[in-house]
Motif scaffolding. Structure first.
Motif, short mmCIF file in Angstrom:
data_model
loop_
_atom_site.label_atom_id
_atom_site.label_comp_id
_atom_site.label_asym_id
_atom_site.label_seq_id
_atom_site.Cartn_x
_atom_site.Cartn_y
_atom_site.Cartn_z
N THR A 246 -46.69 -25.22 36.01
CA THR A 246 -46.41 -23.79 35.81
C THR A 246 -46.10 -23.47 34.36
N HIS A 247 -45.88 -24.47 33.52
CA HIS A 247 -45.50 -24.24 32.12
C HIS A 247 -46.61 -24.59 31.13
N VAL A 248 -47.77 -24.97 31.63
CA VAL A 248 -48.87 -25.32 30.72
C VAL A 248 -49.36 -24.06 30.00
N SER B 24 -51.50 -22.66 26.11
CA SER B 24 -52.56 -23.05 25.18
C SER B 24 -52.06 -23.94 24.04
N GLY B 25 -50.78 -23.88 23.71
CA GLY B 25 -50.26 -24.69 22.61
C GLY B 25 -49.87 -26.09 22.99
N CYS B 26 -50.06 -26.48 24.25
CA CYS B 26 -49.67 -27.82 24.69
C CYS B 26 -50.59 -28.87 24.07
N PRO B 27 -50.08 -30.07 23.82
CA PRO B 27 -50.89 -31.15 23.25
C PRO B 27 -51.84 -31.75 24.28
N PRO B 28 -52.80 -32.58 23.84
CA PRO B 28 -53.74 -33.24 24.75
C PRO B 28 -53.02 -34.07 25.82
N VAL B 29 -53.64 -34.14 27.00
CA VAL B 29 -53.02 -34.82 28.15
C VAL B 29 -54.00 -35.84 28.73
N ARG C 57 -57.07 -27.16 31.83
CA ARG C 57 -58.39 -26.57 31.56
C ARG C 57 -58.31 -25.05 31.46
N LYS C 58 -57.54 -24.45 32.33
CA LYS C 58 -57.41 -22.98 32.29
C LYS C 58 -56.74 -22.52 31.00
N ALA C 59 -55.84 -23.35 30.46
CA ALA C 59 -55.12 -22.98 29.23
C ALA C 59 -55.85 -23.43 27.97
N GLY C 60 -56.98 -24.13 28.15
CA GLY C 60 -57.72 -24.62 26.99
C GLY C 60 -57.08 -25.85 26.35
N VAL C 61 -56.29 -26.60 27.12
CA VAL C 61 -55.64 -27.81 26.63
C VAL C 61 -56.56 -29.01 26.91
#
Length: 306
Positions: A229-231, A233-238, A262-266
């Motif tokens: 729920t907290h993902v 666009s600024g999150c790092p690669p996973v 994927r939805k956030a572009g991470v």
């Protein structure tokens, strides 16, 4: 009456003595200069099971595994155990040795357990994780580390903790105490292995959920303490790994996380094993799980950690 300085010294000595045969780490470092945030918690030294799992964490710490030839990258490691214990020998130490053998300085986190009387209960492990990331960055210069290459690795409930540290890095889980807390708590990348991701129904039948938010959390509480729920666009690669027959963390957990990324572009890389169950650590010989460290090594190299 024992003052805080004496308590820290005695506790650190006890930690070093208790772990001397468990792992060839270079040092054990208390995370906090005084009592951890919030107060409460157990007293006495660590309890270590015959299989190397720890409980009774009165003093959260970092154990440092320094490579013979450090490459400047570092990794914070959190083992699992349902937030009821921490599987250091089974999960954290093998990962730390694997990383150190490849030049990555490994920091094994012994974090506070919510059920051990801490006043900040669900916040306590996240406070320790954020403090640990800040400590690594604060020490980067003196340890010849690259502050832009600080990753996290988590297994099971430790995957949940490292997932929260990754997706909630800007969340102020505690009040700043010193110059260390001026550092960023955002990891450069996150590797989550058979992780608990969601605490929401219908995938909430885990010890991690019960330990953090109890048997009957409300809908908002379950969402707040879920990773997906907290993902943003600024999150790092996973990097994600899970077996299709995982009986502890429903295999849907990694799918939920991958979809959120994927939805956030991470950037996200997910590997699904046909079998292997739960708790396979760095892989079990003769099972599909033995393959995942090789995939991870390639991913780490692609992200400039190797």
């Amino acid at each position: 009456m024992v003052d805080r300085r004496s308590f820290l010294a005695a506790t650190t000595f006890a930690l070093l003595s208790a772990r001397a045969q468990a792992a060839p780490s270079n040092s054990v470092i208390p995370l906090w200069p005084e009592s951890p945030p919030g107060g409460g918690g157990p007293t006495g030294g660590l309890s270590i099971s015959g299989k190397g799992a720890v409980t009774n964490v009165a003093m959260p710490t970092l154990e440092v595994f320094v490579p013979a030839r450090p490459n400047g990258a570092s990794m914070l490691i959190a083992a699992g155990g349902g937030y009821k214990r921490i599987e250091l020998e089974k999960e954290a130490y093998p990962a730390a040795r694997w990383l150190a053998a490849r030049g990555v300085t490994a920091f094994v986190l012994t974090y506070r357990l919510p059920l051990e009387g801490w006043s900040d209960r669900p916040l306590a492990p996240l406070q320790d994780a954020q403090r640990a990331l800040r400590y690594i960055r604060a020490e980067a210069g003196s340890r010849h580390l690259d502050a832009s290459r600080v990753g996290v690795l988590g297994f099971s409930a430790g995957g949940h903790l490292m997932g929260l540290a990754t997706t909630r890095s800007a969340f102020a889980s505690y009040r700043a105490t010193d110059a260390i807390d001026e550092q960023s708590a955002r990891p450069s990348l996150a590797s989550l292995i058979y992780p608990v991701i969601t605490l929401q129904p219908p995938y909430d039948h885990t010890s991690a959920r019960r330990s953090l938010v109890g048997k009957h959390p409300d809908e908002q509480e379950s969402a707040d303490w879920s990773v997906e729920t907290h993902v943003r666009s600024g999150c790092p690669p996973v990097f994600l790994v899970q077996a299709e027959d995982d009986p502890i963390s429903d295999p849907q957990n990694t799918i939920l996380m991958a979809d959120a990324c994927r939805k956030a572009g991470v950037p996200v890389e997910m590997h699904r094993l046909p079998s292997g169950g739960h708790g396979f650590g760095m892989g079990k010989t003769g099972t599909p799980s033995i393959q995942w460290p090789g995939w991870w090594e390639e991913w780490l190299r692609a992200n400039r950690f190797l």
